[in-house]
Design an enzyme around this catalytic site. Structure first.
Site, mmCIF file in Angstrom:
data_model
loop_
_atom_site.group_PDB
_atom_site.id
_atom_site.type_symbol
_atom_site.label_atom_id
_atom_site.label_comp_id
_atom_site.label_asym_id
_atom_site.label_seq_id
_atom_site.Cartn_x
_atom_site.Cartn_y
_atom_site.Cartn_z
ATOM 1 N N TYR A 64 0.830 -1.203 0.000
ATOM 2 C CA TYR A 64 0.000 0.000 0.000
ATOM 3 C C TYR A 64 0.860 1.247 0.000
ATOM 4 O O TYR A 64 2.031 1.227 0.376
ATOM 5 C CB TYR A 64 -0.983 0.017 1.177
ATOM 6 N N CYS A 65 0.268 2.337 -0.491
ATOM 7 C CA CYS A 65 0.908 3.651 -0.508
ATOM 8 C C CYS A 65 -0.184 4.678 -0.222
ATOM 9 O O CYS A 65 -1.191 4.356 0.388
ATOM 10 C CB CYS A 65 1.593 3.902 -1.853
ATOM 11 N N ARG A 66 -0.013 5.872 -0.677
ATOM 12 C CA ARG A 66 -1.005 6.921 -0.420
ATOM 13 C C ARG A 66 -2.296 6.678 -1.195
ATOM 14 O O ARG A 66 -3.379 6.720 -0.638
ATOM 15 C CB ARG A 66 -0.413 8.295 -0.771
ATOM 16 N N VAL A 93 -3.818 4.364 1.342
ATOM 17 C CA VAL A 93 -4.143 4.935 2.643
ATOM 18 C C VAL A 93 -5.348 5.872 2.542
ATOM 19 O O VAL A 93 -6.183 5.920 3.452
ATOM 20 C CB VAL A 93 -2.913 5.663 3.245
#
Length: 103
Positions: A64-66, A93
């Site tokens: 996962y990332c932003r 996120v």
């Protein structure tokens, strides 16, 4: 490329299923908010610095990332490096915080 929704991931985490969370954002982003993943920035993955997660080679990894873009790149790169079960958190996120505003 496999994807998982924030809701499904949270359910699986609550059941303590065997999966690894991998945060591919930078350290500053990770310090602001983290859903519990191990930090390994995308730049490290792109330069093949994956020794910290080598033992996860055949285990399930949720990147996962932003927003989901960097984590999609990371997931594809990990698959290229031989990781066999990599999934991307849909919406990253941002999607997590929208689904679970109090968390």
């Amino acid at each position: 490329m496999n994807t998982i929704s924030p809701q499904t991931l949270k359910e699986r985490m609550a059941k303590e299923e065997n999966l690894h969370l991998l945060d591919v954002r930078n350290p500053e982003e990770n310090a602001e908010f983290n859903i519990g993943g191990k930090l390994l920035p995308l730049d490290n993955i792109m330069s093949m610095q994956t020794d910290d997660i080598a033992e996860w080679q055949n285990e399930e990894i949720v990147c996962y990332c932003r927003s989901g873009k960097r984590s999609m790149q990371a997931a594809m790169m990990l698959e290229t490096l031989g990781f066999t079960n990599v999934t991307n958190l849909h919406g990253g996120v941002i999607g997590w915080q929208e689904a679970f505003p109090a968390s």
